[in-house]
Scaffold this motif. Structure first.
Motif, PDB file in Angstrom:
ATOM      1  N   ASP A 340       0.785  -1.216  -0.027  1.00 47.97           N
ATOM      2  CA  ASP A 340      -0.066   0.146   0.165  1.00 47.97           C
ATOM      3  C   ASP A 340       0.651   1.112  -0.170  1.00 47.97           C
ATOM      4  O   ASP A 340       0.421   2.377   0.341  1.00 47.97           O
ATOM      5  N   LYS A 341       2.129   1.148  -0.368  1.00 42.73           N
ATOM      6  CA  LYS A 341       3.161   2.226  -0.108  1.00 42.73           C
ATOM      7  C   LYS A 341       3.195   2.900  -1.725  1.00 42.73           C
ATOM      8  O   LYS A 341       3.069   2.125  -2.712  1.00 42.73           O
ATOM      9  N   PRO A 342       3.098   4.276  -1.668  1.00 40.95           N
ATOM     10  CA  PRO A 342       3.483   4.906  -3.224  1.00 40.95           C
ATOM     11  C   PRO A 342       4.779   4.403  -3.674  1.00 40.95           C
ATOM     12  O   PRO A 342       5.699   4.248  -2.939  1.00 40.95           O
ATOM     13  N   PHE A 343       4.640   4.633  -4.847  1.00 35.09           N
ATOM     14  CA  PHE A 343       6.163   4.250  -5.795  1.00 35.09           C
ATOM     15  C   PHE A 343       6.730   5.635  -5.557  1.00 35.09           C
ATOM     16  O   PHE A 343       6.373   6.797  -6.326  1.00 35.09           O
ATOM     17  N   VAL A 344       7.842   5.577  -5.025  1.00 32.71           N
ATOM     18  CA  VAL A 344       8.726   6.934  -4.852  1.00 32.71           C
ATOM     19  C   VAL A 344      10.052   6.969  -5.529  1.00 32.71           C
ATOM     20  O   VAL A 344      10.840   5.735  -5.414  1.00 32.71           O
ATOM     21  N   VAL A 345      10.438   8.014  -6.231  1.00 28.33           N
ATOM     22  CA  VAL A 345      11.641   8.027  -7.129  1.00 28.33           C
ATOM     23  C   VAL A 345      12.104   9.365  -6.548  1.00 28.33           C
ATOM     24  O   VAL A 345      11.851  10.139  -6.122  1.00 28.33           O
ATOM     25  N   VAL A 346      13.651   9.332  -6.949  1.00 22.57           N
ATOM     26  CA  VAL A 346      14.404  10.579  -6.922  1.00 22.57           C
ATOM     27  C   VAL A 346      15.168  10.619  -8.126  1.00 22.57           C
ATOM     28  O   VAL A 346      15.362   9.881  -9.031  1.00 22.57           O
ATOM     29  N   ARG A 347      15.686  11.800  -8.642  1.00 23.43           N
ATOM     30  CA  ARG A 347      16.159  12.186  -9.539  1.00 23.43           C
ATOM     31  C   ARG A 347      17.885  12.502  -9.428  1.00 23.43           C
ATOM     32  O   ARG A 347      18.150  12.868  -8.524  1.00 23.43           O
ATOM     33  N   ILE A 441       8.204  -1.205  -6.781  1.00 24.04           N
ATOM     34  CA  ILE A 441       9.307  -1.642  -6.464  1.00 24.04           C
ATOM     35  C   ILE A 441       8.774  -2.910  -5.306  1.00 24.04           C
ATOM     36  O   ILE A 441       8.032  -2.749  -4.513  1.00 24.04           O
ATOM     37  N   ILE A 442       9.696  -3.911  -5.408  1.00 23.95           N
ATOM     38  CA  ILE A 442       9.717  -4.982  -4.391  1.00 23.95           C
ATOM     39  C   ILE A 442      10.798  -5.049  -3.358  1.00 23.95           C
ATOM     40  O   ILE A 442      12.004  -5.151  -4.129  1.00 23.95           O
ATOM     41  N   THR A 443      10.841  -5.209  -2.047  1.00 23.70           N
ATOM     42  CA  THR A 443      11.976  -5.074  -1.411  1.00 23.70           C
ATOM     43  C   THR A 443      12.035  -6.425  -0.663  1.00 23.70           C
ATOM     44  O   THR A 443      11.036  -7.133  -0.774  1.00 23.70           O
ATOM     45  N   LYS A 444      13.271  -6.608  -0.024  1.00 25.52           N
ATOM     46  CA  LYS A 444      13.234  -7.951   0.875  1.00 25.52           C
ATOM     47  C   LYS A 444      12.379  -7.843   1.788  1.00 25.52           C
ATOM     48  O   LYS A 444      11.708  -9.240   2.212  1.00 25.52           O
ATOM     49  N   TYR A 445      11.935  -6.946   2.356  1.00 26.57           N
ATOM     50  CA  TYR A 445      11.015  -6.853   3.607  1.00 26.57           C
ATOM     51  C   TYR A 445       9.425  -7.437   2.814  1.00 26.57           C
ATOM     52  O   TYR A 445       8.639  -7.908   3.552  1.00 26.57           O
ATOM     53  N   ASP A 446       9.312  -6.853   1.533  1.00 28.42           N
ATOM     54  CA  ASP A 446       7.881  -7.455   1.006  1.00 28.42           C
ATOM     55  C   ASP A 446       7.916  -8.786   0.752  1.00 28.42           C
ATOM     56  O   ASP A 446       7.002  -9.712   0.938  1.00 28.42           O
ATOM     57  N   ILE A 447       9.140  -9.659   0.477  1.00 29.52           N
ATOM     58  CA  ILE A 447       9.259 -10.885   0.330  1.00 29.52           C
ATOM     59  C   ILE A 447       9.031 -11.523   1.733  1.00 29.52           C
ATOM     60  O   ILE A 447       8.206 -12.593   1.642  1.00 29.52           O
ATOM     61  N   ILE A 448       9.775 -11.067   2.403  1.00 29.94           N
ATOM     62  CA  ILE A 448       9.332 -11.724   3.942  1.00 29.94           C
ATOM     63  C   ILE A 448       7.986 -11.592   4.417  1.00 29.94           C
ATOM     64  O   ILE A 448       7.583 -12.897   4.842  1.00 29.94           O
ATOM     65  N   ASN A 449       7.360 -10.526   4.300  1.00 31.21           N
ATOM     66  CA  ASN A 449       6.047 -10.662   4.493  1.00 31.21           C
ATOM     67  C   ASN A 449       5.108 -11.387   3.886  1.00 31.21           C
ATOM     68  O   ASN A 449       3.938 -11.729   4.343  1.00 31.21           O
ATOM     69  N   SER A 450       5.641 -11.998   2.734  1.00 32.81           N
ATOM     70  CA  SER A 450       4.707 -12.811   1.907  1.00 32.81           C
ATOM     71  C   SER A 450       4.933 -14.025   2.388  1.00 32.81           C
ATOM     72  O   SER A 450       3.938 -15.157   1.970  1.00 32.81           O
ATOM     73  N   ILE A 451       5.750 -14.376   3.157  1.00 36.71           N
ATOM     74  CA  ILE A 451       5.970 -15.752   3.728  1.00 36.71           C
ATOM     75  C   ILE A 451       4.657 -16.122   4.748  1.00 36.71           C
ATOM     76  O   ILE A 451       4.581 -15.418   5.743  1.00 36.71           O
TER      77      ILE A 451
END
Length: 452
Positions: A340-347, A441-451
């Motif tokens: 549910d987090k927005p997709f955030v980028v920087v230049r 984006i998918i982070t390692k925490y997203d992977i962990i939370n899917s377990i």
């Protein structure tokens, strides 16, 4: 006329109901002792009234007195019914992990509710054990119930629940299974049944975070096994005197997730609307199916009503937050939809301070870096820390001077397992290409939370 003189006379004689669907893989007949038919909607009505009447008989509870008890909610309800009919005041000390419904119900029947933190040692002055004792010492003309060590708890189940089950099964019961908390139900029922037939097996259901199973098997009270858990009403971080381990033949442990999932299964498959500990009990039975034979007659006790868990077990959002729902996350797109987090980028030309501000605002640890050509780099909290160690003035430097390699991009149909292979110390996230040129984006925490 056929009537009860007061609500207390309706306690007991709860029905025995055959289970048909959830136990279809078991070789034998299984029956549920459905205790929510008691007026307080739980098995605790029995022992609450017994404890009050025994305390009245020996003078511990005097007219106009105040009943004080630490409770997960159900014993408090039983005590409240007795207090109303008999003219006592009631203070219930409860932990903050108990459902809001339980607290509201106790207040509705006139109890004063004191809420204590869950994650403290039993000896901590803030624990509900300690607070209950302190209040009983400070309150004039009060009686501290102490259901954990009060023998009337076991007595009620020995004189009532046990005989009911024996008679309802016509003495054919071979196995009794129930979740273990204070120990009164399993010890009282188990003692009675074994006196009628020593071959009856008594199985206890424990939860992860509780000490019962290991203590029963080894005699060791292992404090390393004690940690916070979600399941209400069973398991303990102490050894109540009401737990008669010699009556119990075997323990099995059930996870919080399985307790919640099987609680909902009972409602959907059997039409029996019960609480989380009943989910533990039926899952515990299913875990021991290999020990059952075709001629066995099993009785599993269902402790209380599901109406006390509407905002928890029967709330999809609550279940989803804890990963308890059975919906399987299979692809990168599934993970993105859950995020549910927005997709955030920087230049590239923005300052490092800008990236830090976005990390802080959105509580994220990885940010893709873009320029006019697309994704050209990445920034994570480890890069920032290392850059700061090397140069404390890094905040006013452009991001391009410290950014790392760009994250790899995968299609939305990539399996979560394949995505996990791409995440390592050097690449702590991946980008997912979605429709219409969009990314996430998918982070390692997203992977962990899917377990699950």
């Amino acid at each position: 006329m056929n009537y009860a003189k007061n609500i207390l006379e309706t306690i007991g004689n709860t029905p025995l109901v055959q289970l048909n669907h959830i136990v279809k893989d078991l070789p034998c007949k299984v029956f549920a002792k459905v205790e929510y038919f008691n007026p307080g909607h739980s098995c605790k009505d029995r022992m609450a009234l017994q404890m009050v009447e025994d305390a009245e008989a020996d003078g511990r509870l005097k007219p106009g007195g105040t009943i004080i008890e630490g409770t997960s909610g159900n014993t408090g309800m039983g005590l409240a019914l007795a207090a109303i009919v008999k003219g006592y005041k009631l203070i219930c000390v409860i932990t903050d992990k108990q459902s809001k419904e339980k607290m509201d119900i106790l207040r509705a029947v006139g109890a004063k509710v004191v809420v204590c933190p869950t994650d403290v040692e039993p000896t901590d002055p803030r624990s509900y054990y300690s607070v209950s004792k302190r209040l009983s010492e400070e309150t004039p003309n009060s009686w501290y119930v102490n259901q954990y060590d009060n023998p009337s708890n076991t007595k009620a189940n020995y004189t009532q629940t046990g005989p009911e089950i024996w008679n309802q099964t016509n003495g054919k019961i071979t196995h009794f299974i129930v979740g273990v908390g204070t120990g009164g139900t399993i010890s009282g029922v188990g003692k009675y049944l074994k006196e009628q037939n020593p071959n009856v097996k008594v199985w206890g259901v424990d939860t992860y975070g509780s000490v019962f199973k290991k203590y029963h098997e080894t005699g060791i009270f292992d404090e390393n096994e004690v940690y916070s858990y979600v399941t209400e009403g069973i398991g303990e971080d102490i050894l109540p005197k009401n737990v008669n381990f010699s009556v119990i033949d075997h323990f099995t442990k059930v996870t919080d997730k399985d307790a919640a999932v099987y609680c909902r299964k009972l409602a959907l498959e059997e039409g029996i609307f019960v609480g989380m500990s009943s989910g533990s009990a039926i899952k515990g039975l299913l875990q021991m199916k290999d020990q059952l034979k075709p001629d066995d007659v099993v009785v599993v006790l269902f402790h209380d009503s599901g109406s006390r868990y509407i905002a928890k077990i029967f709330n999809d959002d609550w279940m989803q937050e804890r990963g308890y729902l059975d919906k399987q996350l299979k692809t990168a797109e599934d993970l993105v939809n859950k995020n549910d987090k927005p997709f955030v980028v920087v230049r590239t030309e923005e300052l490092v301070s800008h990236a830090v501000d976005r990390m802080r605002t959105h509580r994220i640890a990885q940010i893709p870096v873009i320029d006019t050509t697309g994704f050209v780099g990445s920034l994570n909290d480890s890069d920032l820390l290392q850059a700061y160690v090397e140069n404390p003035e890094i905040a006013e430097k452009p991001i391009k001077e410290i950014m790392g390699k760009p994250y790899k991009v995968v299609s939305k149909d990539t399996t979560i397992h394949e995505v996990s292979k791409l995440i390592n110390q050097d690449h702590q996230a991946v980008l997912v290409a979605l429709e219409n040129g969009k990314h996430h984006i998918i982070t390692k925490y997203d992977i962990i939370n899917s377990i699950q």
